[in-house]
Design an enzyme around this catalytic site. Structure first.
Site, PDB file in Angstrom:
ATOM      1  N   THR A  48       0.842  -1.196   0.000  1.00 47.29           N
ATOM      2  CA  THR A  48       0.000   0.000   0.000  1.00 47.29           C
ATOM      3  C   THR A  48       0.879   1.249   0.000  1.00 47.29           C
ATOM      4  O   THR A  48       2.100   1.168  -0.163  1.00 47.29           O
ATOM      5  CB  THR A  48      -1.036  -0.066   1.146  1.00 47.29           C
ATOM      6  OG1 THR A  48      -1.928   1.034   1.003  1.00 47.29           O
ATOM      7  CG2 THR A  48      -0.412  -0.033   2.523  1.00 47.29           C
ATOM      8  N   LYS A  88       3.521   1.269  -4.022  1.00 45.91           N
ATOM      9  CA  LYS A  88       2.995   0.474  -5.145  1.00 45.91           C
ATOM     10  C   LYS A  88       3.834   0.606  -6.422  1.00 45.91           C
ATOM     11  O   LYS A  88       3.955  -0.354  -7.177  1.00 45.91           O
ATOM     12  CB  LYS A  88       1.534   0.855  -5.438  1.00 45.91           C
ATOM     13  CG  LYS A  88       0.563   0.369  -4.362  1.00 45.91           C
ATOM     14  CD  LYS A  88      -0.873   0.659  -4.741  1.00 45.91           C
ATOM     15  CE  LYS A  88      -1.832   0.165  -3.681  1.00 45.91           C
ATOM     16  NZ  LYS A  88      -3.244   0.297  -4.092  1.00 45.91           N
ATOM     17  N   ASN A 116       0.123  -4.187  -6.224  1.00 43.05           N
ATOM     18  CA  ASN A 116      -0.423  -4.202  -4.856  1.00 43.05           C
ATOM     19  C   ASN A 116      -0.346  -5.594  -4.222  1.00 43.05           C
ATOM     20  O   ASN A 116      -0.688  -5.756  -3.055  1.00 43.05           O
ATOM     21  CB  ASN A 116      -1.862  -3.664  -4.819  1.00 43.05           C
ATOM     22  CG  ASN A 116      -2.880  -4.669  -5.315  1.00 43.05           C
ATOM     23  OD1 ASN A 116      -2.537  -5.614  -6.028  1.00 43.05           O
ATOM     24  ND2 ASN A 116      -4.126  -4.477  -4.948  1.00 43.05           N
ATOM     25  N   GLY A 143     -11.900  11.975 -10.488  1.00 39.70           N
ATOM     26  CA  GLY A 143     -10.602  11.665  -9.884  1.00 39.70           C
ATOM     27  C   GLY A 143      -9.680  11.007 -10.884  1.00 39.70           C
ATOM     28  O   GLY A 143     -10.134  10.272 -11.778  1.00 39.70           O
ATOM     29  N   GLY A 164      -4.182   7.016  -8.559  1.00 40.75           N
ATOM     30  CA  GLY A 164      -3.882   5.604  -8.782  1.00 40.75           C
ATOM     31  C   GLY A 164      -5.140   4.744  -8.822  1.00 40.75           C
ATOM     32  O   GLY A 164      -5.251   3.825  -9.643  1.00 40.75           O
ATOM     33  N   ILE A 171     -15.317   5.021  -4.027  1.00 36.60           N
ATOM     34  CA  ILE A 171     -14.216   4.199  -3.509  1.00 36.60           C
ATOM     35  C   ILE A 171     -13.983   4.475  -2.025  1.00 36.60           C
ATOM     36  O   ILE A 171     -13.316   3.717  -1.352  1.00 36.60           O
ATOM     37  CB  ILE A 171     -12.893   4.392  -4.293  1.00 36.60           C
ATOM     38  CG1 ILE A 171     -12.343   5.807  -4.142  1.00 36.60           C
ATOM     39  CG2 ILE A 171     -13.053   4.038  -5.750  1.00 36.60           C
ATOM     40  CD1 ILE A 171     -10.859   5.909  -4.499  1.00 36.60           C
ATOM     41  N   TYR A 191     -14.845   4.434   1.784  1.00 42.66           N
ATOM     42  CA  TYR A 191     -15.723   3.600   2.625  1.00 42.66           C
ATOM     43  C   TYR A 191     -15.681   4.012   4.105  1.00 42.66           C
ATOM     44  O   TYR A 191     -16.229   3.317   4.950  1.00 42.66           O
ATOM     45  CB  TYR A 191     -15.399   2.111   2.454  1.00 42.66           C
ATOM     46  CG  TYR A 191     -13.961   1.758   2.751  1.00 42.66           C
ATOM     47  CD1 TYR A 191     -13.543   1.520   4.051  1.00 42.66           C
ATOM     48  CD2 TYR A 191     -13.025   1.694   1.737  1.00 42.66           C
ATOM     49  CE1 TYR A 191     -12.217   1.220   4.328  1.00 42.66           C
ATOM     50  CE2 TYR A 191     -11.697   1.401   1.999  1.00 42.66           C
ATOM     51  CZ  TYR A 191     -11.310   1.167   3.303  1.00 42.66           C
ATOM     52  OH  TYR A 191      -9.998   0.881   3.566  1.00 42.66           O
TER      53      TYR A 191
HETATM   54  P1  ATR Z   1      -5.435   7.452  -5.102  1.00 46.80           P
HETATM   55  O1  ATR Z   1      -4.198   6.667  -5.413  1.00 46.80           O
HETATM   56  O2  ATR Z   1      -6.201   6.896  -3.919  1.00 46.80           O
HETATM   57  O3  ATR Z   1      -6.299   7.659  -6.273  1.00 46.80           O
HETATM   58  P2  ATR Z   1      -4.271  10.096  -5.252  1.00 46.80           P
HETATM   59  O4  ATR Z   1      -3.374   9.676  -6.348  1.00 46.80           O
HETATM   60  O5  ATR Z   1      -3.729  10.952  -4.165  1.00 46.80           O
HETATM   61  O6  ATR Z   1      -4.903   8.849  -4.521  1.00 46.80           O
HETATM   62  O7  ATR Z   1      -5.555  10.808  -5.899  1.00 46.80           O
HETATM   63  C1  ATR Z   1      -6.487  11.500  -5.133  1.00 46.80           C
HETATM   64  C2  ATR Z   1      -7.593  12.010  -6.045  1.00 46.80           C
HETATM   65  O8  ATR Z   1      -8.498  12.827  -5.275  1.00 46.80           O
HETATM   66  C3  ATR Z   1      -7.075  12.926  -7.160  1.00 46.80           C
HETATM   67  O9  ATR Z   1      -7.917  12.786  -8.279  1.00 46.80           O
HETATM   68  C4  ATR Z   1      -7.221  14.309  -6.522  1.00 46.80           C
HETATM   69  O10 ATR Z   1      -7.291  15.366  -7.454  1.00 46.80           O
HETATM   70  P3  ATR Z   1      -5.918  16.097  -7.953  1.00 46.80           P
HETATM   71  O11 ATR Z   1      -5.310  15.182  -8.964  1.00 46.80           O
HETATM   72  O12 ATR Z   1      -6.382  17.376  -8.519  1.00 46.80           O
HETATM   73  O13 ATR Z   1      -5.075  16.251  -6.715  1.00 46.80           O
HETATM   74  C5  ATR Z   1      -8.545  14.140  -5.838  1.00 46.80           C
HETATM   75  N1  ATR Z   1      -8.731  15.142  -4.783  1.00 46.80           N
HETATM   76  C6  ATR Z   1      -8.194  15.150  -3.547  1.00 46.80           C
HETATM   77  N2  ATR Z   1      -8.587  16.255  -2.850  1.00 46.80           N
HETATM   78  C7  ATR Z   1      -9.402  16.961  -3.687  1.00 46.80           C
HETATM   79  C8  ATR Z   1     -10.143  18.187  -3.574  1.00 46.80           C
HETATM   80  N3  ATR Z   1     -10.138  18.895  -2.443  1.00 46.80           N
HETATM   81  N4  ATR Z   1     -10.871  18.586  -4.636  1.00 46.80           N
HETATM   82  C9  ATR Z   1     -10.892  17.878  -5.791  1.00 46.80           C
HETATM   83  N5  ATR Z   1     -10.227  16.706  -5.963  1.00 46.80           N
HETATM   84  C10 ATR Z   1      -9.489  16.244  -4.927  1.00 46.80           C
END
Ligand code: ATR
Length: 270
Positions: free
Chosen positions: A60, A64, A85, A125, A128, A214, A216
């Protein structure tokens, strides 16, 4: 079975509860531990797991991608998702895979009426998790994916997975594409305990559309509540976590375990 989950930090991982439950259910002797590894010590600690005859481990945040590079072999899923993973150790060699797409797809298949072919998904979003979900949806024959992310550049990177099928929607414009959506997916961290709420007006979402998250924690995110109140079928996020764990257990033991309501309740306990 001798396995564990590596990460940093690793305190909050639910994986030991899940694999522990399956070891009890299927009478498998062994141990599944949380293994906290400081990022600078990754290589050394992985060698130690090999020496200690681990069957494998889950991976995690933040490892990864690093583990992907350390593996001796990576399968097609891991290559397409660009991250590992799950690792199976055989004869001292690391075999990496990625089960996140399987987890997402299986959760939708087992907990909704959704059929993927000729359908249109809308993903919020582009991290990853989103990459794994897109890979899974494309494999299932989805026709079209609308992808919206606060940072457009990250969405553009994911669009390269299938430029014909993936269309980018501006973050400020997301409501305008909802009317074409059959499956709406929150793959951001918005709505999670301690994070901002995802602000979206679902008025234009067709009645038949299914909504999933995603996130939970909480199980019923503000998005899912909003969708349910409007009469949509919803799928909570815990199933993705539970289903992604199944192929790891199978790799290490030869048994493909089931997801049950008992397991779901255990995983949701504080
Ligand atoms: P994961 O691997 O779980 O997908 P990540 O790579 O950190 O985690 O991605 C988090 C996602 O949440 C991204 O799409 C992020 O948008 P950015 O690419 O613009 O950072 C989104 N996200 C997190 N906080 C946000 C916020 N306050 N408003 C809009 N999108 C957000």
């Amino acid at each position: 079975m001798k396995a564990g989950v590596i990460g940093y930090p690793i305190k909050h991982s639910k994986s030991p509860v899940i694999h522990g439950h399956w070891m009890d259910t299927y009478n498998i002797d062994g141990d599944y531990q949380k293994i906290e590894i400081e990022p600078d010590n990754l290589n050394r600690n992985i060698k130690k797991l090999i020496q200690e005859k681990y069957n494998g481990f889950n991976v995690t945040i933040p490892f990864k991608e690093d583990i992907f590079k350390l593996c001796d072999y990576v399968d097609e899923h891991a290559k397409k998702i660009g991250a590992v993973n799950t690792v199976h150790i055989k004869d001292g060699q690391l075999y990496g895979t990625n089960t996140d797409a399987f987890g997402f797809i299986q959760n939708i298949k087992e907990n909704s009426t959704f059929q993927f072919e000729n359908k249109c998904a809308f993903i919020l979003g582009a991290g990853g998790a989103s990459r794994a979900i897109i890979y899974g949806l494309l494999n299932e024959g989805i026709e079209k994916i609308y992808l919206s992310n606060r940072t457009r550049k990250r969405a553009e990177e994911l669009q390269a997975m299938s430029p014909d099928k993936i269309e980018i929607v501006e973050w400020g414009d997301k409501e305008n594409s909802l009317y074409k959506t059959d499956l709406l997916i929150n793959a951001t961290s918005l709505g999670m305990v301690g994070q901002n709420v995802l602000s979206i007006d679902l008025t234009a979402l067709p009645d038949h559309a299914i909504v999933t998250d995603i996130v939970y924690t909480p199980l019923m995110t503000p998005l899912l509540k909003q969708a349910q109140d409007k009469g949509h079928e919803i799928v909570t996020g815990i199933g993705m976590l539970l289903h992604q764990a199944r192929p790891s257990f199978e790799a290490w033991t030869g048994i493909m375990p089931d997801v049950t309501s008992e397991l779901e309740a255990l995983a949701l306990e504080k």
